[in-house]
Design an enzyme around this catalytic site. Sequence first.
Site, mmCIF file in Angstrom:
data_model
loop_
_atom_site.group_PDB
_atom_site.id
_atom_site.type_symbol
_atom_site.label_atom_id
_atom_site.label_comp_id
_atom_site.label_asym_id
_atom_site.label_seq_id
_atom_site.Cartn_x
_atom_site.Cartn_y
_atom_site.Cartn_z
ATOM 1 N N LYS A 84 0.815 -1.213 0.000
ATOM 2 C CA LYS A 84 0.000 0.000 0.000
ATOM 3 C C LYS A 84 0.852 1.269 0.000
ATOM 4 C CE LYS A 84 -4.318 -1.854 1.712
ATOM 5 N NZ LYS A 84 -4.017 -3.261 2.075
HETATM 6 C C1 LIG Z 1 -4.782 -4.325 1.547
HETATM 7 C C2 LIG Z 1 -4.074 -5.615 1.499
HETATM 8 C C3 LIG Z 1 -4.474 -6.647 0.633
HETATM 9 C C4 LIG Z 1 -5.719 -6.568 -0.224
HETATM 10 O O1 LIG Z 1 -5.625 -5.662 -1.284
HETATM 11 P P1 LIG Z 1 -6.970 -5.134 -2.002
HETATM 12 O O2 LIG Z 1 -6.495 -4.107 -2.959
HETATM 13 O O3 LIG Z 1 -7.824 -4.577 -0.916
HETATM 14 O O4 LIG Z 1 -7.598 -6.305 -2.668
HETATM 15 C C5 LIG Z 1 -3.697 -7.793 0.577
HETATM 16 N N1 LIG Z 1 -2.614 -7.948 1.363
HETATM 17 C C6 LIG Z 1 -2.206 -6.985 2.211
HETATM 18 C C7 LIG Z 1 -1.019 -7.236 3.062
HETATM 19 C C8 LIG Z 1 -2.914 -5.792 2.316
HETATM 20 O O5 LIG Z 1 -2.513 -4.855 3.175
#
Ligand SMILES: *Cc1c(COP(=O)(O)O)cnc(C)c1O
Length: 431
Positions: free
Chosen positions: A107
């Site tokens: 993210k």
């Molecule tokens: C947010 C997150 C996801 C999921 O991603 P999306 O875009 O919401 O499908 C998967 N793994 C981790 C570690 C995350 O922080």
Amino acid sequence: MLYFSTNKKSPLVNFREATITGLAPDNGLYFPKTIPVLPPDFFKHLKTKTKEQIAFEVIRPYIGNTIPEEELFTICSETVNFDFPLKKINDNIYSLELFHGPTLAFKDVGARFMSRCLGYFSRGSDKKVTVLVATSGDTGSAAANGFLDVKGVDVVILYPSGKVSKIQELQLTTLGKNITALEVQGTFDDCQSMVKQAFLDKELNENLSLTSANSINVARWLSQQFYYFFALQQWEHEQPPVISVPSGNFGNICAGLLANFSGLTVKHFIAACNSNDVFSDYINDKVYMPKIATATISNAMDVGDPSNFVRLLELFEHNHATIKERISNCCVEDNVTEATILEVYKHYHYILEPHGAVAYKGLEEYLKKNKTDKGIILETAHPVKFEEVVKKVIHHQVELPVAMEYLFKLEKKSTIIKPEFEELKSFLLKG
Ligand SMILES: *Cc1c(COP(=O)(O)O)cnc(C)c1O
């Protein structure tokens, strides 16, 4: 480039407005009017391009003239200034490690891009932007880190007290400056519903310019395409890869699909989910039915009503058959996730964390039926962020990266509030 709302009841807007408002006034998600196709020359030279150049060329058509090119290039460079290595786990499965950013989670990319765009847009404006984030861990820490010191932007993070890991809590609460952490005596759902209410509250919106930092926001969503290009840049097999994406809100996989629509060759996608199985139900029954999320060890994917599902439908013009043909579904239960972490550690000495393990299992099952294919899993977080689960399974300590040691020397600063909207509102109005 113009963006329409998936609810089709709001006017078209440009990138600037879509980023500042987050959600469209009709509560739809913004979606690009056309998906740009990158020229053959771009792909011919992909392997020799720098990460900065790739990011810039991929995102430029989406930005239009809302950010000058030189500025945009700087934003792109700062967004991707860490490694995205593709590591071989075994002959058929590779891991794209997306956890080398400042908060050790994928993210970081979207948060860094979005924060810098908002910072640019708020220059010269006397109205501060307040970014409100409800988090179960990763979104909040990536946003906090991305927005730290960005002028004209304040960040208020709501997290459920006692329900995020130690390292995540430190990442949320120790930055200070323009970042405030509200420790909510409730659940993640409480945090999320308080934030939703804030966006709908008339008085708050008259006084503050509120926006969200989750993958609803186009700036966060679109920039997640970058690492799919980095994956292909490092891919050395002739046949294109199958890509398995650990999915919760479906922002990440929808970004990968966008890259694919823009010309990036991907053999097939796997939407790898935990026991929260709304996507599988949609594939099997053709109807989308949101559910209450259940708690799992891959908690960043505990989503019962993925907000980007509407974007998935939009990408495929609501054609169920095409979606089913391009994306495989799987649901991996916690005991299988744990067994996968152990197996991959024992056989290949590679430490997966729970989200990456869900993606691994999904890909492994797919490859059993498609024996000539090879694929990539997206490893979306560093195993140390889910240390308790990993350590219990592999009986081995996960080492904290040296770059994170400073966190444990910092002091936690949070404001404790009750899980009630009025408490949030009076906090925000006090400013
Ligand atoms: C947010 C997150 C996801 C999921 O991603 P999306 O875009 O919401 O499908 C998967 N793994 C981790 C570690 C995350 O922080």
